[in-house]
Design an enzyme around this catalytic site. Structure first.
Site, short mmCIF file in Angstrom:
data_model
loop_
_atom_site.label_atom_id
_atom_site.label_comp_id
_atom_site.label_asym_id
_atom_site.label_seq_id
_atom_site.Cartn_x
_atom_site.Cartn_y
_atom_site.Cartn_z
N MET A 18 1.97 -6.36 -6.14
CA MET A 18 0.70 -5.79 -6.60
C MET A 18 -0.29 -6.90 -6.96
SD MET A 18 1.63 -2.28 -8.54
CE MET A 18 2.05 -2.99 -10.11
N GLY A 19 0.00 -8.14 -6.55
CA GLY A 19 -0.93 -9.23 -6.80
C GLY A 19 -0.84 -9.77 -8.21
N HIS A 25 6.73 -13.96 -8.20
CA HIS A 25 6.36 -13.53 -6.84
C HIS A 25 6.53 -14.68 -5.84
CE1 HIS A 25 3.49 -10.92 -9.33
NE2 HIS A 25 4.18 -10.02 -8.67
P1 AMP Z 1 4.87 -6.45 -8.78
O1 AMP Z 1 3.71 -7.25 -8.30
O2 AMP Z 1 5.05 -6.46 -10.27
O3 AMP Z 1 4.95 -5.08 -8.17
O4 AMP Z 1 6.16 -7.21 -8.25
C1 AMP Z 1 6.30 -7.49 -6.87
C2 AMP Z 1 7.68 -8.05 -6.63
O5 AMP Z 1 7.87 -9.22 -7.41
C3 AMP Z 1 8.79 -7.07 -7.04
O6 AMP Z 1 9.86 -7.16 -6.10
C4 AMP Z 1 9.21 -7.61 -8.39
O7 AMP Z 1 10.56 -7.31 -8.72
C5 AMP Z 1 9.03 -9.10 -8.18
N1 AMP Z 1 8.90 -9.80 -9.46
C6 AMP Z 1 8.02 -9.53 -10.46
N2 AMP Z 1 8.22 -10.36 -11.50
C7 AMP Z 1 9.25 -11.17 -11.15
C8 AMP Z 1 9.95 -12.23 -11.81
N3 AMP Z 1 9.63 -12.65 -13.03
N4 AMP Z 1 10.96 -12.84 -11.15
C9 AMP Z 1 11.31 -12.42 -9.89
N5 AMP Z 1 10.70 -11.43 -9.23
C10 AMP Z 1 9.68 -10.81 -9.84
#
Ligand code: AMP
Length: 279
Positions: A18-19, A25
């Site tokens: 989601m950026g 990420h």
């Molecule tokens: P989001 O942008 O929050 O939807 O996350 C996108 C992807 O990044 C998802 O697969 C999350 O599980 C992963 N993600 C978010 N935060 C972390 C983190 N601290 N460590 C590893 N992966 C993450």
């Protein structure tokens, strides 16, 4: 994207986000780069998906920083970024969605009704649009990873799901785009969540709760309520089986400690999630 995929001969590895990209990420993008190899193409998507937000959640406030995200993607070897608008992805009268009916019910699914329907639906759309051979998801969103694996299995998506470990700040706080909402004092208190989880894991290993997961859950709830003084409120604490996400009956399986500890805690208005395994 559809036209590009039609022409693209190289296998694609997808990283949906989601950026407001952070090191968590970017670690997934690096894992995608490794998985894709020289012949493959890494596709990251940046889309704040409206259908996974509840009516009183932070859809409008969610941080958006496309220019910085594009630069970060380039620096870690992402080849293509797909950053659509909601209207590019959803018909205004869309009437089909995907619902996972077991793993998505409790935990975050219990607190955020419809959330995982939105996640499954958008991930299925992104799979169809980008047609990857593999997709990388973070363990930070442990339930999401389990739900996506189930969707891929049950709908026969020919896509390998690659998990990436949770990336943390130096003080242990799990990285999250939502950490930006925290005030300085809340940010200072927030690492207490992971510290309390790790302390509980050590106590479980030392036998403090004998074999009573519910007693351990209660102990952690009490500590997490205090983590940021009056500003913290526990949404849920759960000790679950790592595969089924069902409430744990015993810490032990086949002679080994085996569980997932998953928590959601409000610090002020910000809902933070984290999870750790038994070892
Ligand atoms: P989001 O942008 O929050 O939807 O996350 C996108 C992807 O990044 C998802 O697969 C999350 O599980 C992963 N993600 C978010 N935060 C972390 C983190 N601290 N460590 C590893 N992966 C993450």
């Amino acid at each position: 994207m559809v036209e590009w995929v039609r022409e693209c001969r190289a296998p694609r590895v997808l990283v949906p986000t989601m950026g407001a990209l952070h090191e968590g990420h970017l670690s997934l993008c690096r894992a995608a780069r490794d998985r894709a190899g020289e012949a493959g193409v890494v596709v990251a998507t940046i889309f704040v998906n409206p259908t996974q937000f509840g009516p009183n959640e932070d859809l409008d406030a969610y941080p958006r920083q496309l220019a910085a995200d594009l630069a970060a993607c380039e620096a870690v070897g992402v080849d293509v970024v797909f950053a659509p608008q909601a209207g590019d992805v959803y018909a205004s009268d869309a009437s089909v969605s995907i619902s996972e009916a077991t793993l998505a019910l409790g935990l975050c699914g219990g607190s955020r009704p419809g959330h995982f329907d939105g996640v499954c639906t958008v991930v299925a759309k992104l799979f169809n649009l980008t047609q990857p051979v593999a997709a990388v998801f973070g363990e930070k969103d442990y339930q999401q990873l389990a739900v996506i694996r189930r969707m891929v299995r049950d709908l026969n998506f020919p896509i390998e799901i690659v998990p990436g470990p949770t990336v943390r700040e130096a003080d242990g706080l799990a990285m999250s785009s939502r950490n930006a909402y925290l005030t300085p004092s809340q940010r200072q208190a927030a690492p207490g969540i992971q510290q309390a989880m790790v302390a509980l894991r050590e106590e479980i290993a030392a036998g403090k709760y004998e074999d009573s997961p519910s007693t351990a859950v209660e102990a952690l709830e009490g500590r997490l309520e205090q983590v940021a003084g009056s500003e913290s409120r526990v949404d849920y604490v759960a000790l679950v089986h790592p595969d089924t996400l069902q409430p744990l009956e015993s810490f032990w399986e086949d002679g080994e400690l085996r569980y997932r500890l998953i928590v959601a805690v409000f610090v002020g208005k910000t809902r933070l999630i984290d999870n750790i395994g038994a070892n």
